[in-house]
Design a protein around this motif. Structure first.
Motif, PDB file in Angstrom:
ATOM      1  N   CYS A 145      39.064  44.092  45.118  1.00 33.70           N
ATOM      2  CA  CYS A 145      39.763  42.999  45.289  1.00 33.70           C
ATOM      3  C   CYS A 145      39.681  42.492  42.894  1.00 33.70           C
ATOM      4  CB  CYS A 145      39.214  42.566  46.217  1.00 33.70           C
ATOM      5  SG  CYS A 145      40.100  40.496  46.690  1.00 33.70           S
ATOM      6  N   ALA A 146      41.107  42.482  42.946  1.00 33.26           N
ATOM      7  CA  ALA A 146      41.165  41.485  41.694  1.00 33.26           C
ATOM      8  C   ALA A 146      41.902  41.116  41.854  1.00 33.26           C
ATOM      9  CB  ALA A 146      41.963  43.526  40.683  1.00 33.26           C
ATOM     10  N   ALA A 147      41.800  39.925  41.206  1.00 30.51           N
ATOM     11  CA  ALA A 147      42.834  38.772  40.982  1.00 30.51           C
ATOM     12  C   ALA A 147      43.233  38.282  39.529  1.00 30.51           C
ATOM     13  CB  ALA A 147      41.932  37.852  41.606  1.00 30.51           C
ATOM     14  N   SER A 148      44.459  37.926  40.117  1.00 30.06           N
ATOM     15  CA  SER A 148      44.683  37.789  38.212  1.00 30.06           C
ATOM     16  C   SER A 148      45.148  35.841  38.185  1.00 30.06           C
ATOM     17  CB  SER A 148      47.035  38.609  38.814  1.00 30.06           C
ATOM     18  OG  SER A 148      47.255  38.115  39.369  1.00 30.06           O
ATOM     19  N   GLY A 149      45.445  35.922  37.441  1.00 23.97           N
ATOM     20  CA  GLY A 149      45.148  33.909  37.442  1.00 23.97           C
ATOM     21  C   GLY A 149      43.910  33.452  37.541  1.00 23.97           C
ATOM     22  N   HIS A 150      43.879  32.322  37.270  1.00 24.34           N
ATOM     23  CA  HIS A 150      42.888  31.706  36.691  1.00 24.34           C
ATOM     24  C   HIS A 150      42.273  31.140  38.389  1.00 24.34           C
ATOM     25  CE1 HIS A 150      43.160  31.149  32.911  1.00 24.34           C
ATOM     26  NE2 HIS A 150      44.200  30.340  32.886  1.00 24.34           N
ATOM     27  N   THR A 151      40.853  31.519  38.637  1.00 26.09           N
ATOM     28  CA  THR A 151      40.813  31.705  40.240  1.00 26.09           C
ATOM     29  C   THR A 151      39.890  30.886  40.223  1.00 26.09           C
ATOM     30  OG1 THR A 151      38.508  32.705  39.631  1.00 26.09           O
ATOM     31  CG2 THR A 151      41.007  33.671  40.783  1.00 26.09           C
ATOM     32  N   TYR A 152      39.257  29.528  39.284  1.00 24.13           N
ATOM     33  CA  TYR A 152      37.837  27.833  38.924  1.00 24.13           C
ATOM     34  C   TYR A 152      38.320  27.931  39.903  1.00 24.13           C
ATOM     35  CZ  TYR A 152      39.004  30.203  34.208  1.00 24.13           C
ATOM     36  OH  TYR A 152      39.032  30.916  33.284  1.00 24.13           O
ATOM     37  N   SER A 153      39.369  27.345  40.793  1.00 29.00           N
ATOM     38  CA  SER A 153      39.414  26.533  41.458  1.00 29.00           C
ATOM     39  C   SER A 153      39.052  26.879  43.479  1.00 29.00           C
ATOM     40  CB  SER A 153      40.538  26.150  42.332  1.00 29.00           C
ATOM     41  OG  SER A 153      41.849  26.759  42.688  1.00 29.00           O
ATOM     42  N   TYR A 154      38.722  28.500  43.061  1.00 29.65           N
ATOM     43  CA  TYR A 154      38.022  28.873  44.617  1.00 29.65           C
ATOM     44  C   TYR A 154      36.414  29.206  44.219  1.00 29.65           C
ATOM     45  CZ  TYR A 154      42.781  29.580  45.283  1.00 29.65           C
ATOM     46  OH  TYR A 154      43.898  29.102  45.427  1.00 29.65           O
ATOM     47  N   THR A 155      35.698  29.316  45.283  1.00 33.09           N
ATOM     48  CA  THR A 155      34.186  29.052  45.539  1.00 33.09           C
ATOM     49  C   THR A 155      33.870  30.285  45.865  1.00 33.09           C
ATOM     50  OG1 THR A 155      34.654  27.784  46.849  1.00 33.09           O
ATOM     51  CG2 THR A 155      33.753  26.646  45.600  1.00 33.09           C
ATOM     52  N   PHE A 156      34.443  30.534  46.978  1.00 41.16           N
ATOM     53  CA  PHE A 156      34.391  31.965  47.562  1.00 41.16           C
ATOM     54  C   PHE A 156      35.119  33.229  47.837  1.00 41.16           C
ATOM     55  CE2 PHE A 156      29.904  31.091  49.782  1.00 41.16           C
ATOM     56  CZ  PHE A 156      30.093  29.695  49.420  1.00 41.16           C
ATOM     57  N   TRP A 157      34.674  34.539  48.044  1.00 42.35           N
ATOM     58  CA  TRP A 157      35.668  34.947  47.909  1.00 42.35           C
ATOM     59  C   TRP A 157      34.773  36.441  49.190  1.00 42.35           C
ATOM     60  CZ3 TRP A 157      38.558  37.837  43.759  1.00 42.35           C
ATOM     61  CH2 TRP A 157      38.105  37.259  42.624  1.00 42.35           C
ATOM     62  N   GLY A 158      35.854  36.824  49.978  1.00 38.41           N
ATOM     63  CA  GLY A 158      35.686  37.684  51.591  1.00 38.41           C
ATOM     64  C   GLY A 158      36.139  38.566  51.257  1.00 38.41           C
ATOM     65  N   TRP A 159      35.740  39.575  52.735  1.00 37.07           N
ATOM     66  CA  TRP A 159      36.512  40.519  52.434  1.00 37.07           C
ATOM     67  C   TRP A 159      36.686  40.120  54.329  1.00 37.07           C
ATOM     68  CZ3 TRP A 159      39.185  44.331  50.346  1.00 37.07           C
ATOM     69  CH2 TRP A 159      38.625  44.239  48.532  1.00 37.07           C
ATOM     70  N   PHE A 160      37.724  41.077  54.865  1.00 40.68           N
ATOM     71  CA  PHE A 160      37.991  40.544  56.442  1.00 40.68           C
ATOM     72  C   PHE A 160      38.466  41.991  57.082  1.00 40.68           C
ATOM     73  CE2 PHE A 160      37.018  36.334  56.791  1.00 40.68           C
ATOM     74  CZ  PHE A 160      37.287  35.700  55.527  1.00 40.68           C
ATOM     75  N   ARG A 161      38.736  42.427  58.134  1.00 39.94           N
ATOM     76  CA  ARG A 161      39.506  43.499  58.216  1.00 39.94           C
ATOM     77  C   ARG A 161      39.857  42.761  59.998  1.00 39.94           C
ATOM     78  NH1 ARG A 161      34.149  47.013  60.071  1.00 39.94           N
ATOM     79  NH2 ARG A 161      33.423  45.775  61.416  1.00 39.94           N
ATOM     80  N   GLN A 162      41.115  44.175  59.961  1.00 35.80           N
ATOM     81  CA  GLN A 162      41.364  43.475  61.306  1.00 35.80           C
ATOM     82  C   GLN A 162      42.274  44.950  61.854  1.00 35.80           C
ATOM     83  OE1 GLN A 162      45.093  41.548  60.952  1.00 35.80           O
ATOM     84  NE2 GLN A 162      45.474  40.880  63.391  1.00 35.80           N
ATOM     85  N   ALA A 163      41.897  45.320  63.378  1.00 35.90           N
ATOM     86  CA  ALA A 163      41.842  46.628  64.196  1.00 35.90           C
ATOM     87  C   ALA A 163      43.202  46.362  65.002  1.00 35.90           C
ATOM     88  CB  ALA A 163      40.898  47.327  64.805  1.00 35.90           C
ATOM     89  N   PRO A 164      43.849  47.596  65.191  1.00 38.93           N
ATOM     90  CA  PRO A 164      45.712  47.445  66.153  1.00 38.93           C
ATOM     91  C   PRO A 164      45.038  46.013  67.347  1.00 38.93           C
ATOM     92  CG  PRO A 164      45.410  49.346  64.620  1.00 38.93           C
ATOM     93  CD  PRO A 164      43.991  48.656  65.072  1.00 38.93           C
ATOM     94  N   GLY A 165      45.559  45.349  67.240  1.00 36.27           N
ATOM     95  CA  GLY A 165      45.738  44.841  68.822  1.00 36.27           C
ATOM     96  C   GLY A 165      43.959  43.539  68.773  1.00 36.27           C
ATOM     97  N   GLN A 166      43.310  43.552  67.449  1.00 35.40           N
ATOM     98  CA  GLN A 166      42.197  42.643  67.716  1.00 35.40           C
ATOM     99  C   GLN A 166      42.505  41.999  66.453  1.00 35.40           C
ATOM    100  OE1 GLN A 166      38.803  44.840  67.080  1.00 35.40           O
ATOM    101  NE2 GLN A 166      39.032  46.759  68.668  1.00 35.40           N
ATOM    102  N   GLU A 167      41.625  40.868  66.452  1.00 37.34           N
ATOM    103  CA  GLU A 167      42.223  40.172  66.186  1.00 37.34           C
ATOM    104  C   GLU A 167      41.015  40.186  64.672  1.00 37.34           C
ATOM    105  OE1 GLU A 167      42.015  36.190  68.979  1.00 37.34           O
ATOM    106  OE2 GLU A 167      40.582  36.138  67.806  1.00 37.34           O
ATOM    107  N   ARG A 168      41.559  39.619  63.533  1.00 35.90           N
ATOM    108  CA  ARG A 168      40.625  39.900  62.229  1.00 35.90           C
ATOM    109  C   ARG A 168      39.540  39.271  62.507  1.00 35.90           C
ATOM    110  NH1 ARG A 168      44.742  38.308  57.253  1.00 35.90           N
ATOM    111  NH2 ARG A 168      45.581  39.892  58.356  1.00 35.90           N
ATOM    112  N   GLU A 169      38.287  39.918  61.571  1.00 30.52           N
ATOM    113  CA  GLU A 169      37.221  39.239  61.465  1.00 30.52           C
ATOM    114  C   GLU A 169      36.599  39.652  60.148  1.00 30.52           C
ATOM    115  OE1 GLU A 169      34.360  41.866  63.100  1.00 30.52           O
ATOM    116  OE2 GLU A 169      35.381  43.778  62.642  1.00 30.52           O
ATOM    117  N   GLY A 170      35.606  38.270  59.551  1.00 33.19           N
ATOM    118  CA  GLY A 170      34.549  38.496  58.894  1.00 33.19           C
ATOM    119  C   GLY A 170      33.889  39.573  58.166  1.00 33.19           C
ATOM    120  N   VAL A 171      33.836  40.564  57.329  1.00 34.63           N
ATOM    121  CA  VAL A 171      33.222  41.847  56.883  1.00 34.63           C
ATOM    122  C   VAL A 171      31.916  41.079  56.026  1.00 34.63           C
ATOM    123  CG1 VAL A 171      33.073  43.706  56.649  1.00 34.63           C
ATOM    124  CG2 VAL A 171      35.156  43.551  57.506  1.00 34.63           C
ATOM    125  N   ALA A 172      32.573  40.582  55.472  1.00 38.58           N
ATOM    126  CA  ALA A 172      31.594  40.004  54.274  1.00 38.58           C
ATOM    127  C   ALA A 172      31.897  39.465  53.290  1.00 38.58           C
ATOM    128  CB  ALA A 172      30.887  41.318  53.170  1.00 38.58           C
TER     129      ALA A 172
END
Length: 124
Positions: free
Chosen positions: A22-49
């Motif tokens: 996951c590459a970010a363009s631009g300044h990310t100084y105001s952000y404190t956490f990065w997250g990975w999420f996943r969503q399977a068909p018909g299911q809610e998005r869930e946090g992975v890491a």
């Protein structure tokens, strides 16, 4: 304007590995956490890491502990998700996101900026 671009998805067999980026363009100084999420068909998005911007805090959902590793390269402004021993239940669209609050969370609604996602398919 910060943009997130995910890459590295694909199709693998059970037991295989993939490394998402996951590459970010631009300044990310105001952000404190990065997250990975996943969503399977018909299911809610869930946090992975989730990882803090300085990599001091990391959290995984129980189903991926011991198999997935999240890491951050500050110089490249990129976060990675190394996925090993993949299972069919890991199949889904994987999204990267940023959170601007100082408290750790894995809830999708607590994240402010999202990428477009990359598909991961694990076949048995």
């Amino acid at each position: 304007q910060v943009q997130l671009v995910e890459s590295g998805g694909g199709s693998v067999q059970t037991g295989g590995s993939l490394r998402l980026s996951c590459a970010a363009s631009g300044h990310t100084y105001s952000y404190t956490f990065w997250g990975w999420f996943r969503q399977a068909p018909g299911q809610e998005r869930e946090g992975v890491a989730v990882i803090s911007d300085g990599s001091a805090a990391i959290k995984y959902t129980d189903s991926v502990k011991g198999r997935f590793t999240i890491s951050r390269d500050s110089a490249k402004n990129t976060v990675y998700l190394q996925m090993n021993s993949l299972k069919p239940e890991d199949t889904g669209m994987y999204y990267c996101a940023l959170r601007s609050s100082y408290t750790l969370s894995m809830r999708p609604t607590d994240f402010d900026l999202w990428g477009q996602g990359t598909q991961v398919t694990v076949s048995s």
